[in-house]
Design a protein around this motif. Sequence first.
Motif, mmCIF file in Angstrom:
data_model
loop_
_atom_site.group_PDB
_atom_site.id
_atom_site.type_symbol
_atom_site.label_atom_id
_atom_site.label_comp_id
_atom_site.label_asym_id
_atom_site.label_seq_id
_atom_site.Cartn_x
_atom_site.Cartn_y
_atom_site.Cartn_z
ATOM 1 N N MET A 141 13.290 -40.975 -4.324
ATOM 2 C CA MET A 141 14.415 -41.869 -4.575
ATOM 3 C C MET A 141 15.468 -41.127 -5.390
ATOM 4 S SD MET A 141 14.488 -45.061 -7.200
ATOM 5 C CE MET A 141 15.263 -44.202 -8.561
ATOM 6 N N GLN A 142 16.742 -41.308 -5.046
ATOM 7 C CA GLN A 142 17.840 -40.663 -5.756
ATOM 8 C C GLN A 142 18.823 -41.732 -6.225
ATOM 9 O OE1 GLN A 142 18.272 -37.249 -6.168
ATOM 10 N NE2 GLN A 142 16.392 -36.717 -5.094
ATOM 11 N N GLY A 143 19.243 -41.658 -7.472
ATOM 12 C CA GLY A 143 20.194 -42.659 -7.943
ATOM 13 C C GLY A 143 20.655 -42.417 -9.366
ATOM 14 N N PHE A 144 21.155 -43.471 -9.963
ATOM 15 C CA PHE A 144 21.600 -43.466 -11.352
ATOM 16 C C PHE A 144 20.966 -44.657 -12.058
ATOM 17 C CE2 PHE A 144 25.368 -41.914 -8.879
ATOM 18 C CZ PHE A 144 25.323 -40.592 -9.286
ATOM 19 N N VAL A 145 20.723 -44.496 -13.360
ATOM 20 C CA VAL A 145 20.260 -45.642 -14.158
ATOM 21 C C VAL A 145 21.392 -46.117 -15.050
ATOM 22 C CG1 VAL A 145 17.802 -45.109 -14.151
ATOM 23 C CG2 VAL A 145 19.259 -44.100 -15.898
ATOM 24 N N MET A 146 21.558 -47.439 -15.086
ATOM 25 C CA MET A 146 22.506 -48.087 -15.993
ATOM 26 C C MET A 146 21.677 -48.849 -17.011
ATOM 27 S SD MET A 146 25.195 -49.524 -13.100
ATOM 28 C CE MET A 146 23.923 -50.259 -12.054
ATOM 29 N N LYS A 147 21.807 -48.526 -18.280
ATOM 30 C CA LYS A 147 20.991 -49.161 -19.310
ATOM 31 C C LYS A 147 21.540 -50.559 -19.605
ATOM 32 C CE LYS A 147 19.276 -44.848 -21.236
ATOM 33 N NZ LYS A 147 17.964 -44.959 -20.599
ATOM 34 N N ILE A 185 20.664 -47.130 -6.652
ATOM 35 C CA ILE A 185 19.891 -46.223 -5.792
ATOM 36 C C ILE A 185 20.715 -45.928 -4.548
ATOM 37 C CG2 ILE A 185 17.749 -45.926 -4.494
ATOM 38 C CD1 ILE A 185 16.460 -47.873 -6.534
ATOM 39 N N TRP A 186 21.276 -44.714 -4.524
ATOM 40 C CA TRP A 186 22.192 -44.383 -3.428
ATOM 41 C C TRP A 186 21.518 -43.663 -2.264
ATOM 42 C CZ3 TRP A 186 22.110 -39.168 -2.808
ATOM 43 C CH2 TRP A 186 21.915 -38.354 -3.934
ATOM 44 N N GLY A 187 20.303 -43.150 -2.458
ATOM 45 C CA GLY A 187 19.689 -42.427 -1.346
ATOM 46 C C GLY A 187 18.212 -42.172 -1.536
ATOM 47 N N PHE A 188 17.601 -41.700 -0.440
ATOM 48 C CA PHE A 188 16.201 -41.284 -0.438
ATOM 49 C C PHE A 188 16.132 -39.903 0.205
ATOM 50 C CE2 PHE A 188 16.018 -45.815 -0.834
ATOM 51 C CZ PHE A 188 15.013 -46.011 -1.754
ATOM 52 N N ALA A 189 15.715 -38.934 -0.580
ATOM 53 C CA ALA A 189 15.715 -37.544 -0.120
ATOM 54 C C ALA A 189 14.455 -37.223 0.669
ATOM 55 C CB ALA A 189 15.828 -36.599 -1.311
#
Length: 526
Positions: free
Chosen positions: A290-296, A489-493
């Motif tokens: 899983m590829q993405g960013f975390v927002m706290k 979650i913008w993508g799955f590598a």
Amino acid sequence: MNRPCSGLARRGFLLATATAAAAALAFTAGCAGDTGKTADPTNAAETGNPKRGGTLRAAFPGGGAGETLDPHAASLFVDAARAKALYDKLADFGADLAPVPRLAERWEPNTTLDTWKITLRKATFHDGRPVTAEDVLYSYRRIADPKGTFRAKASLEPIDLAASRALDASTVEFKLKRPYAEFPNVLAAFGAYIVPKDATSFDKPIGSGPFTYRSFTPGKSLVVKRNDAYWEGAPHLDQVEFVVASEESARVSALLGGQVQYAHELSPATARTHEGKGKIEVIRLPGSSMQGFVMKTDRPPFDDKRVRQAFFLIADRKELVDGALSGAGEIGNDLFGKGYQYYPSGLPQRTQDLDRARALLKEAGAENLKVTLDTAPAATGFVEAAGIFKEQAAKAGVTVEVKVGNKDTYWKDIRDNGTFASYRSGSMPIESHISQRLLTGSTTNATKWRQKDFDDLYQQAQSTRDEKERAALYERMQRRLYDEGGFLIWGFADWIVATAPAVHGVDAKAPANTLDWARFDKIWIA
């Protein structure tokens, strides 16, 4: 996670510290006399007759001179691959991350889902002793020892091991601390391997796996040979040599030069360079990362769900996959586990909507927002994705300052600090993702998502016997995360491996760390 080769080890195979050129020479010197071949990995469901015999050399990144064959100490891909060759778990994960029986022939819960009876299949350790319920209990108690630091310890937390017992030689009764409908996920946990009840040293390990130990040099090589008495059938290969090659260039050079026939972990750019040219076969294992960013979600600006929703709409997911992963993957939809059991595939695919993003930011009083995005070269595509998102955010009037940190301390640095950060995860069941990362008491709650009603839904799911009813509860939880969660979650590598053209039997549909990943007992050489 990787493996070595005896010939390479005997001749001083020092790829872990060598340059690419020196590594290539070391490969040549170490294996020049061996002509082991490999097969077409794209044929995961090949129907031809597998050929028996031969040695396969597989190159993995390694862990250095401190490597061990203690399966409970596994932490790298090479550790997991070695352990899979030598040992078995009670269960493992299928391609959809649902648990599949292994040493456990079957499992049965009581009506309240807090006691599970595990029936073992007939299997033997490499020294001929049968695998028994006492071996299972010894293994789990060893993993759970408070003095230990084994990775699977957290997964075994729901078990009351003091109250669990062997009903007979082939039956284990696990008492749990609470109802747990997904208990089979524990049996399949990373590192939850079964060892003999008297195992204290792993210098010459004895397991029940498809291969038996032959030789090991930490940081260089492991050699294993076929176990003709394996419960699932003897491997096709005579021998596998796991070669440590920490540099990708060394693994690729060795594969192209014929010194190895399997190379683990290639970058998308490397795969693109060699794919379709006939010298090697490139295999992409989908959904592996899983590829993405975390927002706290516990601090400004992301404590306002409208800001989180705006960021969901800022992302152009295809541009991120194409740019950060060189197209080696598929777009995400802000939920973990695309294609896995319980994934809500019916939710609409989110697309970029800058006008709506601006409107949400205005509603939240966050016009002209400025945020810092923490990233580091800690995983493929992290820094590239941060740069791409920065440009996308600017179109919505958001200023993103990209802060590149130390890759060696990155995960520790972002665990509690910062507000917005690059993130990735390997494959695991959706239930495990929720329990480990999204409950108030989760130890790796990167988004700081703490919602009592969400916790209650999870506990309700674990007390629900009917799988359809349980799936409906998981969908409710995931719809909530889709609407207002902290994971963008913008993508799955894809996870990329490569083989020599003569290698057959590599499963091209198994994500990394699932049952059919690194199944060297199913591979043969044509």
